[in-house]
Design a protein around this motif. Structure first.
Motif, PDB file in Angstrom:
ATOM      1  N   MET A  52      21.569 -16.103   2.236  1.00 29.73           N
ATOM      2  CA  MET A  52      20.810 -16.441   3.446  1.00 29.73           C
ATOM      3  C   MET A  52      19.397 -16.873   3.085  1.00 29.73           C
ATOM      4  O   MET A  52      18.834 -16.460   2.088  1.00 29.73           O
ATOM      5  CB  MET A  52      20.726 -15.224   4.372  1.00 29.73           C
ATOM      6  CG  MET A  52      22.016 -14.928   5.124  1.00 29.73           C
ATOM      7  SD  MET A  52      22.549 -16.298   6.168  1.00 29.73           S
ATOM      8  CE  MET A  52      21.402 -16.113   7.537  1.00 29.73           C
TER       9      MET A  52
ATOM     10  N   GLN B  89      26.618 -31.780   8.064  1.00 31.41           N
ATOM     11  CA  GLN B  89      26.653 -30.316   7.950  1.00 31.41           C
ATOM     12  C   GLN B  89      26.833 -29.868   6.503  1.00 31.41           C
ATOM     13  O   GLN B  89      26.320 -28.833   6.100  1.00 31.41           O
ATOM     14  CB  GLN B  89      27.755 -29.746   8.844  1.00 31.41           C
ATOM     15  CG  GLN B  89      27.388 -29.867  10.308  1.00 31.41           C
ATOM     16  CD  GLN B  89      28.096 -28.836  11.171  1.00 31.41           C
ATOM     17  OE1 GLN B  89      28.619 -27.849  10.688  1.00 31.41           O
ATOM     18  NE2 GLN B  89      28.107 -29.075  12.466  1.00 31.41           N
ATOM     19  N   THR B  90      27.590 -30.664   5.741  1.00 34.23           N
ATOM     20  CA  THR B  90      27.783 -30.312   4.340  1.00 34.23           C
ATOM     21  C   THR B  90      26.473 -30.460   3.571  1.00 34.23           C
ATOM     22  O   THR B  90      26.083 -29.579   2.807  1.00 34.23           O
ATOM     23  CB  THR B  90      28.877 -31.196   3.707  1.00 34.23           C
ATOM     24  OG1 THR B  90      30.061 -31.061   4.482  1.00 34.23           O
ATOM     25  CG2 THR B  90      29.170 -30.786   2.285  1.00 34.23           C
TER      26      THR B  90
ATOM     27  N   ALA C 214      24.095 -27.652   4.485  1.00 32.32           N
ATOM     28  CA  ALA C 214      24.427 -26.393   3.814  1.00 32.32           C
ATOM     29  C   ALA C 214      23.992 -26.431   2.351  1.00 32.32           C
ATOM     30  O   ALA C 214      23.456 -25.460   1.816  1.00 32.32           O
ATOM     31  CB  ALA C 214      25.932 -26.116   3.916  1.00 32.32           C
ATOM     32  N   LEU C 215      24.208 -27.574   1.714  1.00 37.36           N
ATOM     33  CA  LEU C 215      23.829 -27.720   0.305  1.00 37.36           C
ATOM     34  C   LEU C 215      22.310 -27.631   0.146  1.00 37.36           C
ATOM     35  O   LEU C 215      21.805 -26.905  -0.727  1.00 37.36           O
ATOM     36  CB  LEU C 215      24.346 -29.058  -0.232  1.00 37.36           C
ATOM     37  CG  LEU C 215      24.198 -29.295  -1.727  1.00 37.36           C
ATOM     38  CD1 LEU C 215      25.082 -28.348  -2.520  1.00 37.36           C
ATOM     39  CD2 LEU C 215      24.545 -30.745  -2.087  1.00 37.36           C
TER      40      LEU C 215
ATOM     41  N   GLN D 112      20.193 -26.246   2.161  1.00 41.15           N
ATOM     42  CA  GLN D 112      19.742 -24.894   2.494  1.00 41.15           C
ATOM     43  C   GLN D 112      19.989 -23.952   1.326  1.00 41.15           C
ATOM     44  O   GLN D 112      19.135 -23.162   0.963  1.00 41.15           O
ATOM     45  CB  GLN D 112      20.473 -24.409   3.742  1.00 41.15           C
ATOM     46  CG  GLN D 112      20.045 -23.017   4.144  1.00 41.15           C
ATOM     47  CD  GLN D 112      20.544 -22.654   5.533  1.00 41.15           C
ATOM     48  OE1 GLN D 112      20.824 -23.529   6.342  1.00 41.15           O
ATOM     49  NE2 GLN D 112      20.647 -21.376   5.791  1.00 41.15           N
ATOM     50  N   ARG D 113      21.162 -24.071   0.727  1.00 45.55           N
ATOM     51  CA  ARG D 113      21.491 -23.177  -0.379  1.00 45.55           C
ATOM     52  C   ARG D 113      20.553 -23.414  -1.560  1.00 45.55           C
ATOM     53  O   ARG D 113      20.088 -22.479  -2.192  1.00 45.55           O
ATOM     54  CB  ARG D 113      22.944 -23.407  -0.793  1.00 45.55           C
ATOM     55  CG  ARG D 113      23.393 -22.538  -1.937  1.00 45.55           C
ATOM     56  CD  ARG D 113      24.907 -22.396  -1.893  1.00 45.55           C
ATOM     57  NE  ARG D 113      25.395 -21.693  -3.064  1.00 45.55           N
ATOM     58  CZ  ARG D 113      26.073 -22.314  -4.046  1.00 45.55           C
ATOM     59  NH1 ARG D 113      26.293 -23.602  -3.979  1.00 45.55           N
ATOM     60  NH2 ARG D 113      26.509 -21.613  -5.064  1.00 45.55           N
TER      61      ARG D 113
ATOM     62  N   ALA E  63      31.097 -24.872  -1.888  1.00 46.10           N
ATOM     63  CA  ALA E  63      30.566 -23.512  -1.997  1.00 46.10           C
ATOM     64  C   ALA E  63      29.459 -23.290  -0.972  1.00 46.10           C
ATOM     65  O   ALA E  63      29.419 -22.255  -0.298  1.00 46.10           O
ATOM     66  CB  ALA E  63      30.046 -23.276  -3.411  1.00 46.10           C
ATOM     67  N   ALA E  64      28.576 -24.277  -0.836  1.00 39.82           N
ATOM     68  CA  ALA E  64      27.444 -24.132   0.090  1.00 39.82           C
ATOM     69  C   ALA E  64      27.934 -24.079   1.537  1.00 39.82           C
ATOM     70  O   ALA E  64      27.497 -23.237   2.323  1.00 39.82           O
ATOM     71  CB  ALA E  64      26.465 -25.293  -0.095  1.00 39.82           C
ATOM     72  N   LEU E  65      28.868 -24.977   1.879  1.00 43.14           N
ATOM     73  CA  LEU E  65      29.352 -25.026   3.262  1.00 43.14           C
ATOM     74  C   LEU E  65      30.152 -23.768   3.598  1.00 43.14           C
ATOM     75  O   LEU E  65      30.015 -23.205   4.687  1.00 43.14           O
ATOM     76  CB  LEU E  65      30.197 -26.282   3.482  1.00 43.14           C
ATOM     77  CG  LEU E  65      30.587 -26.557   4.925  1.00 43.14           C
ATOM     78  CD1 LEU E  65      29.355 -26.854   5.782  1.00 43.14           C
ATOM     79  CD2 LEU E  65      31.557 -27.725   5.026  1.00 43.14           C
TER      80      LEU E  65
ATOM     81  N   SER F   4      27.752 -20.941   4.266  1.00 38.43           N
ATOM     82  CA  SER F   4      27.057 -21.164   5.525  1.00 38.43           C
ATOM     83  C   SER F   4      27.964 -20.848   6.722  1.00 38.43           C
ATOM     84  O   SER F   4      27.559 -20.174   7.674  1.00 38.43           O
ATOM     85  CB  SER F   4      26.574 -22.621   5.552  1.00 38.43           C
ATOM     86  OG  SER F   4      26.201 -22.996   6.838  1.00 38.43           O
TER      87      SER F   4
ATOM     88  N   ASN G  61      28.753 -17.066   6.962  1.00 39.72           N
ATOM     89  CA  ASN G  61      27.635 -16.349   7.587  1.00 39.72           C
ATOM     90  C   ASN G  61      27.653 -16.533   9.094  1.00 39.72           C
ATOM     91  O   ASN G  61      27.397 -15.592   9.851  1.00 39.72           O
ATOM     92  CB  ASN G  61      26.300 -16.830   7.013  1.00 39.72           C
ATOM     93  CG  ASN G  61      25.996 -16.177   5.678  1.00 39.72           C
ATOM     94  OD1 ASN G  61      26.287 -15.007   5.460  1.00 39.72           O
ATOM     95  ND2 ASN G  61      25.427 -16.953   4.765  1.00 39.72           N
TER      96      ASN G  61
END
Lengths: 397, 369
Positions: A1, A292-293, A296-297, A299-300, B281-283, B286, B289
């Motif tokens: 997170m 969205q992918t 997420a990338l 953000q990670r 992995a990231a999606l 996310s 969560n």
């Protein structure tokens, strides 16, 4: 997170509200239509951000920043990109500024950083040359020592906004070494120096943003050398690793998606437009997956502190996917425009345009965006170069 | 299970794969009619692994599904044969959706122990694999119900002690979830081998006595959501393992007098595979969560995950065979077995095409904001 040392939602709203209230309606509308902006309009907006304390907030406190994490900077950039505001030029605050405070001496920090923070110096980036594009290490612009000065001769190209710039940071060759990466140095050069000529290059969008820069025996004080002589390959990589994540432009992608949704509503049933509803809905769903992918990338990657020297891989991945996304979205936008997207009225890109408009008011701006988007997979190291970089990383694992 | 242990699960699972699942062992387990060893399943239960992602009040270690991801990663990377995905995804997902029923806690307890398998019997030939509706009926007979109908592709069915059966009432389209003893004489199994070298069965219920557990639609939704995340975690494990193995292979293998890894076209292919791995992995994290905090748009997010995972898994498994060349086609190498597992994972949870079709329906309803 993500670590939440700041309230993301609150901050995002604050930034977006600032954009809506502080930028004049006229400039806002220009941005919305992707029309041409003057230097005053761009720099004026940057000043407003500087007054608010956001312009270089990602810099360390001791150099006038706010010590923002790269995550907070990302959230900030996404928020302003969501609004129709002028482009935040990265050359000072993201490229040369961080190089100077990281590798420069005290005198250089005192001299060059404050004018960046106050939007007094407009910088441009002198990297690419006619013979050195993807193969950046083969630059040939030469700098020879002559007493207290360097004498610089050569040619740079694809120099974005050189015609607006007060200063240029230049990669030059100071010695011939066995490895092309050695013997390269970084010089800070006044664009008003005698011997500098800027010639515009018109790109396929028929606009002028890039230039050729000719350097003919330009005198540069030796005190304008950043870091060590011959060590600039490292600084160049440092800059490129700052440049690449900025190319994600996730906020812009989301803004274009909204535009696309509105276009579809506006043009549905219009036979001149290119709406095949089932096909389009599918492609919009595809874009949503890409967004969205990537989010997420990003953000990670960006929500954890940068590991030493590991950001090359991360920057390469974000750049690669971000640029593909820009191209994919603009492509769908233009497809929706159908016949309207086949006209390209550059006279409408000027703010006071009163010309006949074929189709709808934003179509030329969108086509401009679509044409320009081809550059995203080329600049800052092409997609193929990013894959070479990533290959090195994954085979070293 | 404490946090320290949770943080070390990856290592524990990797060690387990090394000790229990090298390729000869994998082949040996496959010679059983079930396609897996029930002893291993029990051992995993004894080690407490099936407590992961289950609420504490039901005897689990806490309900965060993120805790369960490392186990499914290991299932994927080690190509474990035990039916962990249908059990912890389908069956547990359905049971957690009908928590008020007194049978649910006891069934979950049995699942956690690893001694009893529970299978979710939902899919039907008559309705298609991704349909929510069913033809199987449940009619009331005194205090009990009688189930009639045919279910298909019930993974590991011959090993199950219980079936959770979706069936509709004769007069309505609404379905409920019922519990049927798998060994009841009214239940007939026709078993077969699956493409990933395991077992499944078509199951006929002929007046099978059943107990009503709760709402069928809720159970199927719960099962689908959980399956979707866990299948993505298993797929990610496969992707990570194949990327690693394929990189290793092209580094070792020489053609034209030099390592394959020195060819740019192959380097870029492996980079494409690597980026898909990182994105997936990231999606996954996310979306997992979001699942744990019950985000309102979770179903849409799951569809997006499904598309991404399906495509990534397909690309990586296919390219792994391609880059291994002729050897990639041999039964001896594990690459092809991962490819066959990928096909199964995709079909069980919906293909990318299916997911994008569903997404389009959502996009038409929801305004992009």
């Amino acid at each position: 997170m993500a670590p939440t040392s700041f309230d993301i939602q609150h901050f995002r709203n604050e930034v977006r509200k600032f954009c809506r209230t502080e930028l004049s309606a006229a400039i806002r509308e220009k941005c919305n239509r992707n029309q041409l902006l003057s230097k005053n309009e761009v720099v004026g907006w940057e000043r407003k951000l500087a007054d608010r304390g956001w312009y270089a907030a990602h810099w360390p406190k001791e150099y006038g920043g706010e010590d923002w994490s790269r995550w907070q900077r990302f959230v900030f950039m996404e928020a302003i990109e969501l609004e129709a505001v002028p482009w935040l030029t990265p050359f000072g605050i993201d490229y040369v500024g961080p190089v100077i405070y990281t590798y420069g001496n005290e005198e250089q920090k005192r001299r060059w950083l404050p004018p960046i923070l106050k939007c007094e110096h407009f910088w441009c980036q002198g990297f690419s040359e006619p013979g050195a594009g993807s193969d950046l290490a083969s630059i040939r612009t030469k700098a020879k020592i002559d007493g207290d000065h360097y004498v610089v001769s050569g040619q740079k190209t694809w120099t974005t906004m050189a015609h607006w710039a007060d200063m240029i940071f230049l990669l030059v060759r100071t010695s011939e070494a066995e490895k092309p990466q050695e013997g390269i140095s970084l010089l800070l050069v006044d664009m008003n120096s005698p011997g500098i000529t800027v010639r515009p290059i018109t790109t396929i969008d028929l606009c002028h943003s890039v230039n050729e820069v000719f350097l003919d025996e330009v005198i540069v004080p030796r005190s304008n050398l950043v870091g060590a002589e011959g060590a600039a390959w490292r600084y160049a990589k440092f800059i490129l690793n700052h440049e690449r994540p900025l190319a994600i432009e996730l906020g812009k992608a989301k803004r274009l998606m909204k535009k696309l949704a509105r276009l579809m509503v506006e043009l549905v049933g219009d036979k001149a437009a290119g709406i095949n509803k089932d096909g389009l809905n599918r492609r919009i769903a595809e874009l949503e997956i890409q967004i969205q992918t990537l989010e997420a990338l990003a953000q990670r990657i960006l929500s954890r502190p940068p590991a030493q020297d590991s950001n090359t891989e991360e920057a390469a991945m974000l750049k690669l996917r971000g640029s593909e996304l820009q191209q994919a979205i603009t492509e769908v936008c233009v497809e929706v425009l159908g016949y309207y997207g086949l006209a390209y009225q550059t006279d409408l890109l000027a703010s006071d345009a009163e010309a006949y408009c074929h189709g709808i008011d934003i179509s030329t701006g969108l086509v401009r965006e679509y044409l320009h988007a081809r550059a995203t997979t080329i600049y800052g190291g092409s997609t193929e170069i990013q894959k070479n970089i990533l290959a090195k990383v994954i085979f070293a694992q | 299970m404490d946090r320290d242990l949770l943080n070390n699960l990856d290592q524990i699972f990797t060690r387990y794969t090394r000790d229990r699942y090298h390729s000869e062992q994998w082949r040996e387990y496959g010679k059983t009619p079930l396609g897996f060893e029930t002893e291993l399943m029990q051992e995993m239960g004894e080690l407490g692994w099936f407590m992961l992602g289950i609420p504490e009040e039901l005897g689990g270690s806490g309900q965060a599904i993120t805790d369960l991801l490392p186990l499914l990663n290991a299932v994927g990377a080690g190509l474990w044969r035990e039916p962990i995905l249908p059990l912890l995804g389908g069956a547990v997902g359905a049971l957690l959706a009908v928590p008020e029923h007194p049978e649910s806690p006891s069934l979950i307890e049995q699942i956690i122990s690893g001694k009893t398998l529970v299978g979710l019997a939902h899919a039907e030939f008559a309705r298609g694999i991704m349909s929510d509706r069913v033809e199987t009926t449940a009619s009331k007979s005194g205090h009990t119900y009688l189930i009639n109908g045919d279910k298909t592709f019930l993974v590991a069915a011959p090993a199950c002690g219980w079936f959770l059966v979706t069936a509709r009432h004769p007069e309505s389209d609404e379905s409920d979830l019922f519990l049927v003893a798998a060994k009841d004489p009214s239940v007939t199994l026709a078993s077969y081998r699956t493409v990933d070298d395991r077992s499944a069965a078509d199951v006929n219920f002929n007046n099978a006595p059943a107990r009503l557990l709760g709402n069928g639609a809720a159970a199927i939704l719960g099962a689908r959501r959980r399956m979707s995340i866990l299948a993505a975690a298993e797929a990610l494990g496969i992707i990570q393992k194949l990327n690693q193995d394929t990189r290793h292979f092209v580094t070792e293998r020489r053609q034209f007098g030099r390592p394959l890894a020195s060819f740019q076209v192959l380097q870029h292919r492996l980079v494409d595979m690597h980026i898909l791995e990182q994105e997936t992995a990231a999606l996954l994290l996310s979306v997992a969560n979001d699942f744990d905090r019950s985000a309102i748009d979770i179903d849409r997010r799951l569809l997006i995950l499904r598309c991404q995972v399906s495509r990534a898994l397909r690309f990586v498994t296919q390219q792994s065979i391609q880059l291994h060349g002729g050897m990639g086609m041999s039964d001896e190498l594990m690459v092809g077995h991962f490819y066959k597992r990928a096909l199964l994972l995709e079909s069980l949870c919906g293909s990318a095409d299916w997911a994008i079709g569903q997404l389009v329906d959502y996009t038409s309803d929801v305004e992009i904001n």
